[in-house]
Design a protein around this motif. Structure first.
Motif, PDB file in Angstrom:
ATOM      1  N   ASN A  36       3.114  -2.024  15.234  1.00  0.00           N
ATOM      2  CA  ASN A  36       1.984  -2.833  15.687  1.00  0.00           C
ATOM      3  C   ASN A  36       0.700  -2.035  15.837  1.00  0.00           C
ATOM      4  N   LYS A  37       0.503  -1.103  14.918  1.00  0.00           N
ATOM      5  CA  LYS A  37      -0.734  -0.325  14.951  1.00  0.00           C
ATOM      6  C   LYS A  37      -1.581  -0.682  13.734  1.00  0.00           C
ATOM      7  N   LEU A  38      -2.219  -1.843  13.834  1.00  0.00           N
ATOM      8  CA  LEU A  38      -2.989  -2.298  12.690  1.00  0.00           C
ATOM      9  C   LEU A  38      -4.457  -1.951  12.846  1.00  0.00           C
ATOM     10  N   ALA A  39      -5.013  -1.433  11.758  1.00  0.00           N
ATOM     11  CA  ALA A  39      -6.464  -1.240  11.742  1.00  0.00           C
ATOM     12  C   ALA A  39      -7.097  -2.578  11.404  1.00  0.00           C
ATOM     13  N   HIS A  40      -8.391  -2.722  11.614  1.00  0.00           N
ATOM     14  CA  HIS A  40      -8.981  -4.013  11.239  1.00  0.00           C
ATOM     15  C   HIS A  40      -9.623  -3.988   9.860  1.00  0.00           C
ATOM     16  N   ALA A  41      -9.603  -2.808   9.222  1.00  0.00           N
ATOM     17  CA  ALA A  41     -10.110  -2.776   7.834  1.00  0.00           C
ATOM     18  C   ALA A  41      -9.327  -1.748   7.031  1.00  0.00           C
ATOM     19  N   TYR A  42      -8.923  -2.158   5.865  1.00  0.00           N
ATOM     20  CA  TYR A  42      -8.213  -1.260   4.940  1.00  0.00           C
ATOM     21  C   TYR A  42      -8.962  -1.209   3.628  1.00  0.00           C
ATOM     22  N   LEU A  43      -8.882  -0.079   3.003  1.00  0.00           N
ATOM     23  CA  LEU A  43      -9.416   0.008   1.645  1.00  0.00           C
ATOM     24  C   LEU A  43      -8.290   0.435   0.721  1.00  0.00           C
ATOM     25  N   PHE A  44      -7.948  -0.435  -0.204  1.00  0.00           N
ATOM     26  CA  PHE A  44      -6.934  -0.090  -1.211  1.00  0.00           C
ATOM     27  C   PHE A  44      -7.661   0.305  -2.493  1.00  0.00           C
ATOM     28  N   CYS A  45      -7.471   1.555  -2.923  1.00  0.00           N
ATOM     29  CA  CYS A  45      -8.104   1.910  -4.184  1.00  0.00           C
ATOM     30  C   CYS A  45      -7.093   2.482  -5.163  1.00  0.00           C
ATOM     31  N   GLY A  46      -7.421   2.365  -6.431  1.00  0.00           N
ATOM     32  CA  GLY A  46      -6.528   2.839  -7.480  1.00  0.00           C
ATOM     33  C   GLY A  46      -6.807   2.100  -8.772  1.00  0.00           C
ATOM     34  N   PRO A  47      -6.165   2.532  -9.842  1.00  0.00           N
ATOM     35  CA  PRO A  47      -6.408   1.903 -11.141  1.00  0.00           C
ATOM     36  C   PRO A  47      -5.973   0.449 -11.171  1.00  0.00           C
ATOM     37  N   ALA A 152      -9.245 -11.078  12.979  1.00  0.00           N
ATOM     38  CA  ALA A 152      -9.688 -10.839  11.592  1.00  0.00           C
ATOM     39  C   ALA A 152      -9.240  -9.476  11.097  1.00  0.00           C
ATOM     40  N   LEU A 153      -8.802  -9.441   9.859  1.00  0.00           N
ATOM     41  CA  LEU A 153      -8.385  -8.184   9.260  1.00  0.00           C
ATOM     42  C   LEU A 153      -8.883  -8.158   7.817  1.00  0.00           C
ATOM     43  N   PHE A 154      -9.549  -7.077   7.458  1.00  0.00           N
ATOM     44  CA  PHE A 154     -10.123  -6.978   6.105  1.00  0.00           C
ATOM     45  C   PHE A 154      -9.312  -6.022   5.229  1.00  0.00           C
ATOM     46  N   ILE A 155      -9.074  -6.472   4.033  1.00  0.00           N
ATOM     47  CA  ILE A 155      -8.501  -5.563   3.046  1.00  0.00           C
ATOM     48  C   ILE A 155      -9.447  -5.530   1.842  1.00  0.00           C
ATOM     49  N   LEU A 156     -10.075  -4.394   1.669  1.00  0.00           N
ATOM     50  CA  LEU A 156     -10.987  -4.241   0.534  1.00  0.00           C
ATOM     51  C   LEU A 156     -10.244  -3.525  -0.592  1.00  0.00           C
ATOM     52  N   ALA A 157     -10.432  -3.999  -1.790  1.00  0.00           N
ATOM     53  CA  ALA A 157      -9.766  -3.361  -2.920  1.00  0.00           C
ATOM     54  C   ALA A 157     -10.800  -2.931  -3.956  1.00  0.00           C
ATOM     55  N   THR A 158     -10.572  -1.796  -4.547  1.00  0.00           N
ATOM     56  CA  THR A 158     -11.517  -1.320  -5.560  1.00  0.00           C
ATOM     57  C   THR A 158     -10.833  -0.393  -6.564  1.00  0.00           C
ATOM     58  N   THR A 159     -11.347  -0.423  -7.782  1.00  0.00           N
ATOM     59  CA  THR A 159     -10.880   0.552  -8.766  1.00  0.00           C
ATOM     60  C   THR A 159     -11.803   1.770  -8.782  1.00  0.00           C
ATOM     61  N   GLU A 160     -12.953   1.625  -8.111  1.00  0.00           N
ATOM     62  CA  GLU A 160     -13.914   2.730  -8.137  1.00  0.00           C
ATOM     63  C   GLU A 160     -14.387   3.080  -6.739  1.00  0.00           C
ATOM     64  N   LYS A 161     -13.566   3.886  -6.099  1.00  0.00           N
ATOM     65  CA  LYS A 161     -13.830   4.230  -4.709  1.00  0.00           C
ATOM     66  C   LYS A 161     -15.177   4.937  -4.533  1.00  0.00           C
ATOM     67  N   HIS A 162     -15.553   5.750  -5.525  1.00  0.00           N
ATOM     68  CA  HIS A 162     -16.785   6.532  -5.387  1.00  0.00           C
ATOM     69  C   HIS A 162     -18.031   5.656  -5.363  1.00  0.00           C
ATOM     70  N   LYS A 163     -17.885   4.371  -5.746  1.00  0.00           N
ATOM     71  CA  LYS A 163     -19.052   3.488  -5.729  1.00  0.00           C
ATOM     72  C   LYS A 163     -19.182   2.730  -4.406  1.00  0.00           C
ATOM     73  N   VAL A 164     -18.198   2.907  -3.544  1.00  0.00           N
ATOM     74  CA  VAL A 164     -18.250   2.209  -2.253  1.00  0.00           C
ATOM     75  C   VAL A 164     -19.087   3.055  -1.289  1.00  0.00           C
ATOM     76  N   LEU A 165     -19.993   2.373  -0.549  1.00  0.00           N
ATOM     77  CA  LEU A 165     -20.885   3.093   0.358  1.00  0.00           C
ATOM     78  C   LEU A 165     -20.086   3.872   1.404  1.00  0.00           C
ATOM     79  N   PRO A 166     -20.561   5.061   1.724  1.00  0.00           N
ATOM     80  CA  PRO A 166     -19.855   5.874   2.734  1.00  0.00           C
ATOM     81  C   PRO A 166     -19.742   5.153   4.073  1.00  0.00           C
ATOM     82  N   THR A 167     -20.735   4.333   4.409  1.00  0.00           N
ATOM     83  CA  THR A 167     -20.684   3.611   5.684  1.00  0.00           C
ATOM     84  C   THR A 167     -19.512   2.628   5.715  1.00  0.00           C
TER      85      THR A 167
END
Ligand SMILES: [Zn+2]
Length: 590
Positions: A36-47, A152-167
Motif C-alpha cells: 500500500n505504498k502508492l505514489a500519485h504519479a508514475y512515469l512508464f518509459c521504454g520502446p 487520483a493517480l497518474f500514469i504517464l507513458a512515453t517512448t522518449e523520456k528525454h523530451k519530458v520536462l524535468p519538472t
C-alpha cells in the motif's frame, strides 16, 4: 471473420504475471500495491510495444480490485474488475497526448480529476506519449500533478523520456521498460501459437521476434500476418520468404568466404543476395550483427548477449571457434564504417563490394605471400612496384620541368641555380640514391626506354658496374670533345644531335657543367637523353661526379622558336634531313 481479433489484442496481458519480459518491473509494482505504498504519479518509459500501456491498465485494475488474490493480482471477478475488463469502468481515463496535446484537453482532464470514483478507491489517469504535450499544456498540468486529490493517480507513458520536462520527471516515480528479449518473445509466441492451434518452428518464431525488435505488439502483429499466409503452418523458410528477411545461411556463407580469403565467392554471394531484392544497407547491418553474434559466442561470459534461437546456436558456436577475436573486431569495424558511409555513397554496390574485398583480406593480411589463396587481391602495401622499376632509371633525379621553365623564365639569367633549370645531379650509377627515388616517369621519357637508347647501351652497362667513385680532373676542351663525339654518334636522335651541336656545355665548378638551350623543346630533349649522355661523359672523362644543368637562355637579339612550325623551320635550317624524316613518317606539327 466478424469474430476475428488480432493477437495483440486477444493476448493482451490482463494480469501482471502475463506481462511478457518485464518481470522485475511488474514485481516491484505488485509489491507497491501489496504494501500500500502508492505514489500519485508514475512515469512508464521504454520502446513501443513493450507493455507500458498494458501495465498501466493492469495497475489501475489491480489497485481498484475489491478482492485481490493472495499473490497481488486482480481477481477479474469483482464488479470493478468486470467493469475494467469490459472497458466501461469510470475509474480509468486514457488520454493520448499525441493527438490531444492542447491546454483545453488537459483542462478537461483536470476537471475529471476532481470528481471522486463511484466505485473502488482510485481514479487512474493514463496519459500516453506524454512528451507530445504542448508546453502550455504541461504547465497547466503541473499544478494538478503536484497536488492531486487522494483518489487520483497518474500514469504517464512515453517512448522518449528525454523530451519530458524535468519538472514533470521530478514529480514521478520512473519505471524503465526494457526491450523484450528474443527468448521471452519466442516463448510467448509459442504460447499464442499453441492457443491458436498453429504449428510453428522455433526458428521461425525467432525470426519474427528479431524482426519485431523487442516489441511484443509488433511481434504478435507479424505473427498474425505470417499465420494468414502460411495457413497455420509456420516454417523458417516461409517466414524468411514472406518477411523479406535475409537467411542466416548467407551470412554463414559470406563468413566462410572471408575465412578462406575467397573474394570471388564473396562477390558472387553478394550478387545473389542483391538479385533477390534485398537492400544493401540491410545486408551490411545484418552482416555487422552477424559478426557481433559470432564475437559474443566465443566466450561463455558473453553468451548471455546472444539472442539467436537454440537450433542455430551450435552453428554459431562452431563458426565462432574458427574466427579470431582480431578478425571479428576488424570485421565489425569495417562493416560498421560501410554502414555509415552507405547513405552518402554514390556507388553503393561498389562500396559493398569493396567492404567484402577488405573483409576477405583480413585473414590473409598476416600470412606470407605464398600461402595466399587464389582469388586474393594483394594488399597495396606488399606490392613492390617501386623497387621493381627498371634499374636504368634509378640514378637520375629530374624535375619534369617544361611548364616551370616557361613561367619562371625571367629569373634564369640572374640566379646561379634558377628554378627553371633542369639539374641532373651526379650519382654513382650502381649505388642506390640516398634520397627516395621519384617515380621513374619524372626523370625519363618513353624515348629513353625505346630503340634510341641502344646507341649508347654499352657505355651505360659499363658505367653501371663502377661501384667506387672516380674523380679525374678534366678541362673544358675535354668536355667539349666528348660532347661532340657523343653528338656525332647519335645519328638516330636527330633532334638531340642538333641540340647538342647548337648548344655547347660550359664547365663550371665541381665537375658541374651547364648547357644553355634556346627553347623548352631542346631542354626536354637533353633532359630525356641525359642518362645515356652522362653515362658516356662520366666513362670517357673518368669522373663519376659529373653533373649537368640545362637551362633556357633568353636572348633579346635572337628570335626564339615557340610554335611548332617555327621550331620545325629552325631545325630544318640546321639539318635538312628533318624534312625527309617528316615526309617518310608522315609526321604532323600539331
Ligand atoms: Zn477484482
Amino acid at each position: 471473420m466478424d469474430n476475428y481479433i488480432v493477437s495483440a489484442r486477444k493476448y493482451r496481458p490482463s494480469t501482471f504475471r502475463s506481462v511478457v519480459g518485464q518481470k522485475s518491473l511488474t514485481t516491484t509494482l505488485k509489491n507497491a500495491i501489496e504494501s500500500n505504498k502508492l505514489a500519485h504519479a508514475y512515469l512508464f518509459c521504454g520502446p513501443r510495444g513493450v507493455g507500458k500501456t498494458s501495465c498501466a491498465r493492469i495497475f489501475a485494475k489491480t489497485i481498484n480490485c475489491l478482492s485481490p488474490t493472495a499473490d497481488g493480482e486482480a481477481c477479474n471477478e469483482c464488479e470493478s474488475c468486470k467493469a475494467f475488463n469490459e472497458q466501461r469502468s469510470y475509474n480509468i481515463h486514457e488520454l493520448d497526448a499525441a493527438s490531444n496535446n492542447s491546454v483545453d484537453d488537459i483542462r478537461a482532464l483536470i476537471d475529471q480529476v476532481r470528481i471522486p470514483p463511484p466505485i473502488g478507491k482510485y481514479k487512474v489517469f493514463i496519459i500516453d506519449e506524454v512528451h507530445m504535450l504542448s508546453s502550455a499544456a504541461f504547465n497547466a498540468f503541473l499544478k494538478t500533478l503536484e497536488e492531486p486529490p487522494h483518489h487520483a493517480l497518474f500514469i504517464l507513458a512515453t517512448t522518449e523520456k528525454h523530451k519530458v520536462l524535468p519538472t514533470i520527471l521530478s514529480r514521478c516515480q520512473i519505471y524503465d521498460f526494457s526491450r523484450i528479449s528474443i527468448a521471452d518473445m519466442v516463448e510467448h509466441l509459442q504460447y499464442v501459437a499453441s492457443c491458436e492451434g498453429v504449428n510453428a518452428e522455433p526458428e521461425a518464431l525467432n525470426v519474427i521476434a528479431q524482426k519485431a525488435d523487442g516489441g511484443m505488439r509488433d511481434a504478435l502483429s507479424i505473427f498474425d500476418q505470417v499465420v494468414s499466409f502460411t495457413s497455420g503452418n509456420i516454417t523458417y523458410q516461409a517466414v524468411i520468404d514472406n518477411l523479406n528477411v535475409l537467411d542466416y545461411e548467407y551470412y554463414f556463407r559470406l563468413t566462410d568466404a572471408m575465412l578462406s580469403g575467397n573474394v570471388r565467392s564473396a562477390l558472387l554471394i553478394l550478387n545473389d543476395i542483391l538479385s533477390k531484392g534485398f537492400d544493401g544497407q540491410n545486408i551490411i547491418t545484418g552482416l555487422a550483427a552477424h559478426f557481433r553474434d559470432l564475437l559474443v559466442c566465443r566466450d561463455e561470459a558473453t553468451l548471455v548477449l546472444f539472442e539467436v534461437g537454440a537450433s542455430i546456436r551450435e552453428r554459431y558456436k562452431e563458426m565462432a571457434k574458427r574466427c579470431a577475436d582480431q578478425f571479428l573486431f576488424k570485421a565489425i569495424e569495417l562493416a560498421n564504417s560501410c554502414d555509415l558511409n552507405y547513405r552518402v555513397s554514390r556507388n553503393k554496390r561498389l562500396l559493398l563490394e569493396l567492404t567484402l574485398i577488405q573483409l576477405c583480406q583480413l585473414i590473409n593480411a598476416g600470412q606470407p605471400a605464398d600461402d595466399k589463396k587464389k582469388g586474393l587481391i594483394e594488399p597495396i602495401a606488399s606490392n613492390s612496384s617501386i623497387q621493381s622499376a627498371p634499374p636504368l632509371q634509378q640514378p637520375v633525379l629530374m624535375p619534369a620541368g617544361t611548364k616551370n621553365v616557361q613561367t619562371a623564365r625571367p629569373q634564369v639569367m640572374t640566379t646561379n641555380m634558377p628554378p627553371s633549370a633542369t639539374v641532373i645531379p651526379q650519382t654513382t650509377d650502381a649505388a642506390p640514391p640516398k634520397r627516395p627515388v621519384r617515380p621513374p616517369q619524372f626523370g625519363t621519357s618513353l624515348k629513353d626506354i625505346g630503340v634510341e637508347r641502344s646507341q649508347v647501351q654499352k657505355s651505360t652497362v659499363q658505367t653501371s658496374n663502377i661501384s667506387q667513385e672516380i674523380v679525374n680532373p678534366f678541362t673544358q676542351e675535354d668536355l667539349s670533345r666528348c660532347w661532340d663525339a657523343y653528338a656525332a654518334s647519335i645519328d638516330k636522335k636527330v633532334y638531340l644531335k642538333n641540340t647538342m651541336i647548337n648548344c655547347k656545355p660550359v664547365l663550371q665548378d665541381n665537375y658541374f657543367f651547364e648547357v644553355g638551350v634556346h627553347n623548352p623543346g631542346q631542354q626536354d630533349e637533353l633532359s630525356n637523353g641525359c642518362i645515356d649522355l652522362l653515362s658516356y661523359l662520366r666513362t670517357q672523362l673518368k669522373n663519376t661526379r659529373i653533373q649537368m644543368r640545362v637551362r633556357i637562355i633568353e636572348s633579346n637579339e635572337k628570335h626564339l622558336a615557340y610554335t611548332s612550325t617555327e621550331k620545325y623551320e629552325h631545325l630544318l635550317n640546321i639539318n635538312p634531313v628533318l624534312g625527309r624524316l617528316k615526309e617518310e613518317f608522315n609526321l604532323s606539327l600539331d
